[in-house]
Structures are given as structure tokens and as C-alpha cells.
Design a protein around this motif. Structure first.
Motif, PDB file in Angstrom:
ATOM      1  N   LEU A 120       0.818  -1.207   0.000  1.00  0.00           N
ATOM      2  CA  LEU A 120       0.000   0.000   0.000  1.00  0.00           C
ATOM      3  C   LEU A 120       0.859   1.267   0.000  1.00  0.00           C
ATOM      4  O   LEU A 120       0.459   2.302  -0.546  1.00  0.00           O
ATOM      5  CB  LEU A 120      -0.949   0.001   1.193  1.00  0.00           C
ATOM      6  N   ALA A 121       2.058   1.180   0.591  1.00  0.00           N
ATOM      7  CA  ALA A 121       2.957   2.328   0.612  1.00  0.00           C
ATOM      8  C   ALA A 121       3.662   2.524  -0.728  1.00  0.00           C
ATOM      9  O   ALA A 121       3.951   3.664  -1.132  1.00  0.00           O
ATOM     10  CB  ALA A 121       3.993   2.164   1.722  1.00  0.00           C
ATOM     11  N   GLU A 122       3.927   1.438  -1.437  1.00  0.00           N
ATOM     12  CA  GLU A 122       4.767   1.518  -2.628  1.00  0.00           C
ATOM     13  C   GLU A 122       3.999   1.509  -3.956  1.00  0.00           C
ATOM     14  O   GLU A 122       4.559   1.904  -4.983  1.00  0.00           O
ATOM     15  CB  GLU A 122       5.764   0.352  -2.636  1.00  0.00           C
ATOM     16  N   VAL A 123       2.745   1.061  -3.948  1.00  0.00           N
ATOM     17  CA  VAL A 123       1.983   0.980  -5.199  1.00  0.00           C
ATOM     18  C   VAL A 123       0.725   1.829  -5.074  1.00  0.00           C
ATOM     19  O   VAL A 123      -0.280   1.405  -4.497  1.00  0.00           O
ATOM     20  CB  VAL A 123       1.616  -0.484  -5.542  1.00  0.00           C
ATOM     21  N   GLN A 124       0.795   3.022  -5.593  1.00  0.00           N
ATOM     22  CA  GLN A 124      -0.326   3.956  -5.497  1.00  0.00           C
ATOM     23  C   GLN A 124      -1.532   3.419  -6.257  1.00  0.00           C
ATOM     24  O   GLN A 124      -1.412   2.965  -7.393  1.00  0.00           O
ATOM     25  CB  GLN A 124       0.064   5.319  -6.062  1.00  0.00           C
ATOM     26  N   GLY A 125      -2.698   3.461  -5.616  1.00  0.00           N
ATOM     27  CA  GLY A 125      -3.935   3.008  -6.244  1.00  0.00           C
ATOM     28  C   GLY A 125      -4.305   1.579  -5.912  1.00  0.00           C
ATOM     29  O   GLY A 125      -5.443   1.175  -6.128  1.00  0.00           O
ATOM     30  N   ALA A 126      -3.347   0.796  -5.394  1.00  0.00           N
ATOM     31  CA  ALA A 126      -3.667  -0.568  -4.977  1.00  0.00           C
ATOM     32  C   ALA A 126      -4.461  -0.525  -3.678  1.00  0.00           C
ATOM     33  O   ALA A 126      -4.341   0.415  -2.887  1.00  0.00           O
ATOM     34  CB  ALA A 126      -2.399  -1.383  -4.781  1.00  0.00           C
ATOM     35  N   ALA A 127      -5.252  -1.541  -3.440  1.00  0.00           N
ATOM     36  CA  ALA A 127      -6.055  -1.609  -2.213  1.00  0.00           C
ATOM     37  C   ALA A 127      -6.199  -3.052  -1.778  1.00  0.00           C
ATOM     38  O   ALA A 127      -6.134  -3.972  -2.598  1.00  0.00           O
ATOM     39  CB  ALA A 127      -7.436  -0.993  -2.438  1.00  0.00           C
ATOM     40  N   VAL A 128      -6.386  -3.240  -0.484  1.00  0.00           N
ATOM     41  CA  VAL A 128      -6.716  -4.571   0.014  1.00  0.00           C
ATOM     42  C   VAL A 128      -8.106  -4.931  -0.499  1.00  0.00           C
ATOM     43  O   VAL A 128      -9.009  -4.087  -0.521  1.00  0.00           O
ATOM     44  CB  VAL A 128      -6.672  -4.603   1.550  1.00  0.00           C
ATOM     45  N   SER A 129      -8.297  -6.156  -0.935  1.00  0.00           N
ATOM     46  CA  SER A 129      -9.583  -6.548  -1.506  1.00  0.00           C
ATOM     47  C   SER A 129     -10.704  -6.411  -0.476  1.00  0.00           C
ATOM     48  O   SER A 129     -10.490  -6.584   0.736  1.00  0.00           O
ATOM     49  CB  SER A 129      -9.525  -7.989  -2.020  1.00  0.00           C
ATOM     50  N   ALA A 130     -11.888  -6.133  -0.967  1.00  0.00           N
ATOM     51  CA  ALA A 130     -13.032  -5.956  -0.084  1.00  0.00           C
ATOM     52  C   ALA A 130     -13.415  -7.233   0.642  1.00  0.00           C
ATOM     53  O   ALA A 130     -14.086  -7.185   1.675  1.00  0.00           O
ATOM     54  CB  ALA A 130     -14.223  -5.436  -0.893  1.00  0.00           C
ATOM     55  N   ASP A 131     -12.996  -8.389   0.124  1.00  0.00           N
ATOM     56  CA  ASP A 131     -13.362  -9.657   0.768  1.00  0.00           C
ATOM     57  C   ASP A 131     -12.286 -10.178   1.720  1.00  0.00           C
ATOM     58  O   ASP A 131     -12.370 -11.301   2.196  1.00  0.00           O
ATOM     59  CB  ASP A 131     -13.705 -10.726  -0.276  1.00  0.00           C
ATOM     60  N   GLN A 132     -11.281  -9.342   2.032  1.00  0.00           N
ATOM     61  CA  GLN A 132     -10.172  -9.794   2.872  1.00  0.00           C
ATOM     62  C   GLN A 132     -10.632 -10.258   4.257  1.00  0.00           C
ATOM     63  O   GLN A 132     -10.076 -11.192   4.833  1.00  0.00           O
ATOM     64  CB  GLN A 132      -9.131  -8.681   3.013  1.00  0.00           C
ATOM     65  N   LEU A 133     -11.660  -9.602   4.782  1.00  0.00           N
ATOM     66  CA  LEU A 133     -12.164  -9.935   6.118  1.00  0.00           C
ATOM     67  C   LEU A 133     -12.571 -11.402   6.231  1.00  0.00           C
ATOM     68  O   LEU A 133     -12.524 -11.980   7.322  1.00  0.00           O
ATOM     69  CB  LEU A 133     -13.356  -9.039   6.451  1.00  0.00           C
ATOM     70  N   TYR A 134     -12.929 -12.019   5.118  1.00  0.00           N
ATOM     71  CA  TYR A 134     -13.478 -13.363   5.143  1.00  0.00           C
ATOM     72  C   TYR A 134     -12.444 -14.412   4.760  1.00  0.00           C
ATOM     73  O   TYR A 134     -12.782 -15.567   4.484  1.00  0.00           O
ATOM     74  CB  TYR A 134     -14.681 -13.442   4.189  1.00  0.00           C
ATOM     75  N   ARG A 135     -11.157 -14.021   4.748  1.00  0.00           N
ATOM     76  CA  ARG A 135     -10.082 -14.921   4.323  1.00  0.00           C
ATOM     77  C   ARG A 135      -9.426 -15.610   5.518  1.00  0.00           C
ATOM     78  O   ARG A 135      -9.328 -15.050   6.598  1.00  0.00           O
ATOM     79  CB  ARG A 135      -9.034 -14.162   3.502  1.00  0.00           C
ATOM     80  N   GLU A 136      -8.947 -16.820   5.284  1.00  0.00           N
ATOM     81  CA  GLU A 136      -8.267 -17.616   6.299  1.00  0.00           C
ATOM     82  C   GLU A 136      -6.755 -17.589   6.149  1.00  0.00           C
ATOM     83  O   GLU A 136      -6.035 -17.658   7.130  1.00  0.00           O
ATOM     84  CB  GLU A 136      -8.735 -19.077   6.226  1.00  0.00           C
ATOM     85  N   ALA A 137      -6.248 -17.521   4.908  1.00  0.00           N
ATOM     86  CA  ALA A 137      -4.834 -17.829   4.710  1.00  0.00           C
ATOM     87  C   ALA A 137      -4.055 -16.844   3.845  1.00  0.00           C
ATOM     88  O   ALA A 137      -2.834 -16.800   3.946  1.00  0.00           O
ATOM     89  CB  ALA A 137      -4.692 -19.232   4.096  1.00  0.00           C
ATOM     90  N   ASP A 138      -4.707 -16.081   2.983  1.00  0.00           N
ATOM     91  CA  ASP A 138      -3.926 -15.260   2.065  1.00  0.00           C
ATOM     92  C   ASP A 138      -4.271 -13.781   2.172  1.00  0.00           C
ATOM     93  O   ASP A 138      -5.186 -13.380   2.897  1.00  0.00           O
ATOM     94  CB  ASP A 138      -4.052 -15.766   0.619  1.00  0.00           C
ATOM     95  N   LEU A 139      -3.488 -12.987   1.447  1.00  0.00           N
ATOM     96  CA  LEU A 139      -3.731 -11.552   1.336  1.00  0.00           C
ATOM     97  C   LEU A 139      -4.066 -11.277  -0.121  1.00  0.00           C
ATOM     98  O   LEU A 139      -3.309 -11.656  -1.025  1.00  0.00           O
ATOM     99  CB  LEU A 139      -2.484 -10.762   1.741  1.00  0.00           C
ATOM    100  N   ALA A 140      -5.203 -10.647  -0.359  1.00  0.00           N
ATOM    101  CA  ALA A 140      -5.625 -10.315  -1.720  1.00  0.00           C
ATOM    102  C   ALA A 140      -5.535  -8.812  -1.928  1.00  0.00           C
ATOM    103  O   ALA A 140      -6.129  -8.039  -1.169  1.00  0.00           O
ATOM    104  CB  ALA A 140      -7.049 -10.802  -1.968  1.00  0.00           C
ATOM    105  N   ILE A 141      -4.783  -8.424  -2.952  1.00  0.00           N
ATOM    106  CA  ILE A 141      -4.644  -7.016  -3.304  1.00  0.00           C
ATOM    107  C   ILE A 141      -5.442  -6.753  -4.573  1.00  0.00           C
ATOM    108  O   ILE A 141      -5.229  -7.384  -5.610  1.00  0.00           O
ATOM    109  CB  ILE A 141      -3.163  -6.638  -3.521  1.00  0.00           C
ATOM    110  N   ASP A 142      -6.350  -5.811  -4.473  1.00  0.00           N
ATOM    111  CA  ASP A 142      -7.251  -5.465  -5.561  1.00  0.00           C
ATOM    112  C   ASP A 142      -6.546  -4.516  -6.535  1.00  0.00           C
ATOM    113  O   ASP A 142      -6.016  -3.488  -6.124  1.00  0.00           O
ATOM    114  CB  ASP A 142      -8.487  -4.791  -4.970  1.00  0.00           C
TER     115      ASP A 142
END
Length: 270
Positions: free
Chosen positions: A117-139
Motif C-alpha cells: 500500500l505504501a509503494e503501489v499507489q492506487g492498490a487496495a486490500v480486496s473488499a473480501d479480505q475480512l473473510y479470508r483464512e490464509a492469504d492476502l488479496a490485493i485489488d
């Protein structure tokens, strides 16, 4: 890649299992067409075991396994499978990584998240991240303005520089810690739930997908199919499907389903 209509009749007729990605394979522009859901139901009723193989989160997969006419779901790019026993009314869950290790991995992914989030302007954590068990999704295009390919590649490199596995889908870059992917968990799911050895029976299985994170499946299954939007990733995907549909997303999926169903019923003449 050959047209789906060129899949030989004898090949299509012996398919007993169909695995499919969800986003931009079963869906079109984020929506599940009625025709695609109907195709899943028709396949299941015809005796073809259907299972979505997706990067989507555990929360979604629980619902899909319970409410869709499917044999189960592999989620978060192979982090787990869920399969609902409708007779016993019990969900069967199997994870690639133990609970304690997943918790530790989430702490490492929090640091990766901050860096991206600091290095890639415009990227965001996916809206469904709250429901994840194991990974990080970047939208990079679902709920944010579409980022250039160079930024998507940069997100993937950051994951890898931090020691994580990273895969690019049509909407997210997913990163995780652990030696698994869609194919490894699909193998476990098929053995545990379907009683199928995918190594021995791969020619009786079709996988349908659309993007680079489907490459392990495209490369493994000789009769893998892509919906038309896979063509946008030519040159950026490690393995391509044997066949490609004429239409994109869920409508392309229907083409694949119809080829299999017509062949199994003897309706197809070409």
C-alpha cells in the motif's frame, strides 16, 4: 489453443469431473449469469462432479459449498477445500496449513500489506479480505480504478521479495506463505471427496479458467479449457489451456458445459 467446438466427441463424452475458476470464468463483469449457474446444475444432474477452484475467501466458499449444486469448493488458491455433506448436514473442511501456522503467516502478511500500500499507489486490500483464512488479496481492478500491468507486476514482486508465493488473477494479486496452489489442494479434494486420482484420470477431467493463476491447472489437465478472456493473458501465463471458448466469462463456460453434455447425450455430431 483450439476452439472448444474442436474438442473430440469421445474426449468430451468421457468427462466425469469439471473444475472451474469463478471470477471471469463463471461470472461476467462480477455477476453470475443465470445460464452459467444453470450449466453447473445441468452438469451435476448429468452425473458430472463440479467443483469451483477459486481464489475467493473462506467465507464465500462456505456459502458456495452449502448452497450451490456442487461437490465442494477449493478456495484461496488452494489453502483449503470445503465440501458439504447434505445427508449428514455437515461441512467437511481441510486446510493445507495448520491453524497456528496460518495465524503466524497472517502476521507476516500484514507487513507485506503495509509495504504494498505504501509503494503501489492506487492498490487496495480486496473488499473480501475480512473473510479470508490464509492469504492476502490485493485489488487492482475490482473495486479500484484499473492499475497498469507494471503496477500489477510490482505487487507480485513485493510479495515474492517478502518470501511469499504470489499469483495474479483477473482482479487480484493473491499472496500467501506455504507450498500449495490450486492444483495441490484439488488433488487432495478429488481423492478425499470424489474418490478420484487426478493423476491417473486426468483425461476424464476438464478444468475451465481464465487467468495466470490458473496456469498450474491448465498445464496439468490435457483437456483444460479457457473462456475467451484468457486470450488477454497470452505471453503472461506459464501454461495455456488446450481449448478456448468463443465467448468470455460465464457465457464461455456454458459453451464448455454444452460441449460435454451434448457429447454425453449423443446430441453432438461434430
Amino acid at each position: 489453443m483450439r476452439a472448444v467446438t474442436e474438442m473430440p466427441i469421445d474426449v468430451a463424452a468421457r468427462i466425469t469431473v469439471l473444475f472451474a475458476d469463478i471470477d471471469d470464468t463463471l461470472t461476467n463483469e462480477g455477476l453470475l449469469p443465470a445460464a452459467a449457474y444453470d450449466a453447473v446444475e445441468r452438469l451435476t444432474e448429468a452425473g458430472v462432479a463440479v467443483a469451483p477452484i477459486t481464489g475467493r475467501p473462506a467465507g464465500w466458499c462456505d456459502m458456495i459449498a452449502r448452497m450451490w449444486p456442487v461437490a465442494g469448493v477449493v478456495g484461496e488458491n488452494g489453502a483449503f477445500y470445503f465440501a458439504y455433506d447434505r445427508t449428514r448436514r455437515r461441512m467437511r473442511r481441510s486446510f493445507a496449513i495448520a491453524d497456528a501456522q496460518r495465524a503466524a503467516d497472517r502476521e507476516k502478511l500484514a507487513r507485506v500489506r503495509a509495504r504494498i500500500l505504501a509503494e503501489v499507489q492506487g492498490a487496495a486490500v480486496s473488499a473480501d479480505q475480512l473473510y479470508r483464512e490464509a492469504d492476502l488479496a490485493i485489488d487492482f481492478c475490482e473495486d479500484v480504478p484499473t492499475l497498469p500491468v507494471s503496477d500489477v507486476d510490482r505487487i507480485k514482486r513485493i510479495f515474492e521479495e517478502e518470501g511469499a508465493v504470489a499469483k495474479v488473477s483477473s482482479i487480484h494479486v493473491n499472496g500467501w506463505y506455504g507450498a500449495y496452489d490450486k492444483l495441490t489442494m484439488t488433488r487432495r479434494f478429488a481423492d478425499d471427496i470424489l474418490g478420484v486420482d487426478i493423476d491417473a484420470e486426468r483425461d476424464r477431467i476438464v478444468f475451465v479458467g481464465d487467468s495466470p493463476n490458473d496456469a498450474p491447472m491448465f498445464g496439468f489437465f490435457p483437456n483444460a479449457c479457457g473462456v475467451a478472456n484468457v486470450l488477454a493473458f497470452q505471453g503472461r501465463i506459464d501454461a495455456e489451456p488446450a481449448y478456448v471458448a468463443e465467448r468470455e466469462g460465464g457465457h464461455g463456460f456454458v459453451e464448455v458445459a454444452n460441449r460435454i453434455l451434448d457429447a454425453r447425450s449423443g446430441r453432438s455430431a461434430a
